[in-house]
Enzyme design. Sequence first.
Site, PDB file in Angstrom:
ATOM      1  CB  SER A   9      11.907 -10.424 -37.753  1.00  0.00           C
ATOM      2  OG  SER A   9      13.223  -9.988 -37.986  1.00  0.00           O
ATOM      3  CG  HIS A  34      13.729 -13.720 -35.374  1.00  0.00           C
ATOM      4  ND1 HIS A  34      14.095 -15.030 -35.247  1.00  0.00           N
ATOM      5  CD2 HIS A  34      14.429 -13.244 -36.432  1.00  0.00           C
ATOM      6  CE1 HIS A  34      14.972 -15.351 -36.189  1.00  0.00           C
ATOM      7  NE2 HIS A  34      15.204 -14.270 -36.930  1.00  0.00           N
ATOM      8  CG  ASP A  36      17.204 -11.241 -37.919  1.00  0.00           C
ATOM      9  OD1 ASP A  36      17.364 -12.471 -37.998  1.00  0.00           O
ATOM     10  OD2 ASP A  36      16.124 -10.665 -38.171  1.00  0.00           O
ATOM     11  CG  MET A  38      22.692  -9.759 -40.067  1.00  0.00           C
ATOM     12  SD  MET A  38      21.923  -8.840 -41.400  1.00  0.00           S
ATOM     13  CE  MET A  38      20.202  -9.286 -41.144  1.00  0.00           C
ATOM     14  CG  HIS A  67      18.737 -15.768 -37.359  1.00  0.00           C
ATOM     15  ND1 HIS A  67      17.998 -15.379 -38.466  1.00  0.00           N
ATOM     16  CD2 HIS A  67      19.668 -16.645 -37.815  1.00  0.00           C
ATOM     17  CE1 HIS A  67      18.463 -16.009 -39.521  1.00  0.00           C
ATOM     18  NE2 HIS A  67      19.471 -16.762 -39.170  1.00  0.00           N
ATOM     19  CG  MET A  69      22.022 -14.609 -40.176  1.00  0.00           C
ATOM     20  SD  MET A  69      20.781 -13.526 -40.868  1.00  0.00           S
ATOM     21  CE  MET A  69      20.180 -12.755 -39.371  1.00  0.00           C
ATOM     22  CG  MET A 141      17.982 -18.788 -43.187  1.00  0.00           C
ATOM     23  SD  MET A 141      17.143 -17.488 -42.256  1.00  0.00           S
ATOM     24  CE  MET A 141      17.007 -16.168 -43.460  1.00  0.00           C
ATOM     25  CG  ASP A 179      14.144 -15.632 -40.498  1.00  0.00           C
ATOM     26  OD1 ASP A 179      13.412 -14.704 -40.894  1.00  0.00           O
ATOM     27  OD2 ASP A 179      15.214 -15.449 -39.873  1.00  0.00           O
TER      28      ASP A 179
HETATM   29  C1  DX5 Z   1      16.777 -12.004 -42.736  1.00  0.00           C
HETATM   30  C2  DX5 Z   1      16.365 -12.168 -41.312  1.00  0.00           C
HETATM   31  C3  DX5 Z   1      14.899 -12.191 -41.093  1.00  0.00           C
HETATM   32  C4  DX5 Z   1      14.147 -10.986 -41.599  1.00  0.00           C
HETATM   33  C5  DX5 Z   1      12.888 -11.503 -42.201  1.00  0.00           C
HETATM   34  O1  DX5 Z   1      18.081 -12.425 -42.892  1.00  0.00           O
HETATM   35  O2  DX5 Z   1      16.885 -13.346 -40.768  1.00  0.00           O
HETATM   36  O3  DX5 Z   1      14.572 -12.459 -39.733  1.00  0.00           O
HETATM   37  O4  DX5 Z   1      13.835 -10.040 -40.618  1.00  0.00           O
HETATM   38  O5  DX5 Z   1      12.245 -10.468 -42.831  1.00  0.00           O
HETATM   39  P1  DX5 Z   1      10.891 -10.625 -43.605  1.00  0.00           P
HETATM   40  O6  DX5 Z   1       9.905 -11.237 -42.663  1.00  0.00           O
HETATM   41  O7  DX5 Z   1      10.552  -9.226 -44.001  1.00  0.00           O
HETATM   42  O8  DX5 Z   1      11.168 -11.505 -44.798  1.00  0.00           O
HETATM   43 ZN    ZN Z   2      16.210 -13.999 -38.763  1.00  0.00          ZN
END
Ligand code: DX5
Ligand code: ZN
Length: 221
Positions: A9, A34, A36, A38, A67, A69, A141, A179
């Site tokens: 990620s 990956h 993210d 948001m 991903h 969010m 999640m 995740d």
């Molecule tokens: C959090 C993200 C994850 C995040 C995971 O909302 O969706 O992808 O990067 O981080 P770790 O692996 O540090 O828990």
């Molecule tokens: Zn994620």
Amino acid sequence: MRKLYIAPSLLAADKNNFQSEINKAVKLGVKYIHFDVMDKDFIGHTSFSFDDFKLIKNMHHLINDVHLMVIKPYEYAKEYAQLGADIITFHYEALKEDTLRFDCINAIKKMGVKVGVSIKPNTPVEKIIPFLHHIDLVLIMSVEPGLGGQKFIESSLEKIRRCRDYIDVNNLKTLIEVDGGVNETTGPLCYQAGADILVAGSYLFGHSDVKDRYQKLFKKV
Ligand code: DX5
Ligand code: ZN
């Protein structure tokens, strides 16, 4: 034997050195990366931008696992599909009715991209089961979405098991991704529970022994 894939990620990567961070992931031999996304309405803060994706996308040939969010997944999906996302996952909780969720799934498929749906830790796994026939990936999640470095929520393992059973009984190809809080202890537990892809952020990035860490994720495979 089920294969296990790791999706590093980028949220945990050094944002001033994307190329070298991505090179590290490529060198490990991963298949997915990956990314993210948001927004303030769904998470309370933002992460990467479209420009970040454009930049990063040209730095590798891995599968771009995006991903979302965000509260308006369709709008973001359209942009990311055009920019070259390979898998786009949106949140079950972002849309209020199943008809809207199915519309979004179908719209993403029409964009020529694989589609995933994710559930937050407090959303019961039963909610996602009716979608498993229609999606390429289910993302469980295992922390509250928004931040890296949080502690793995144990009850996620039961959710993974429930999805695995359903997928196997119905002979589906749907992948199970997990995740949040994945490390050398929780990662192998997720695999044993039935996960196909483990997202790993802070466990992998920011450490010099990244290769050892990566290998430890496979210790029960
Ligand atoms: C959090 C993200 C994850 C995040 C995971 O909302 O969706 O992808 O990067 O981080 P770790 O692996 O540090 O828990
Ligand atoms: Zn994620």
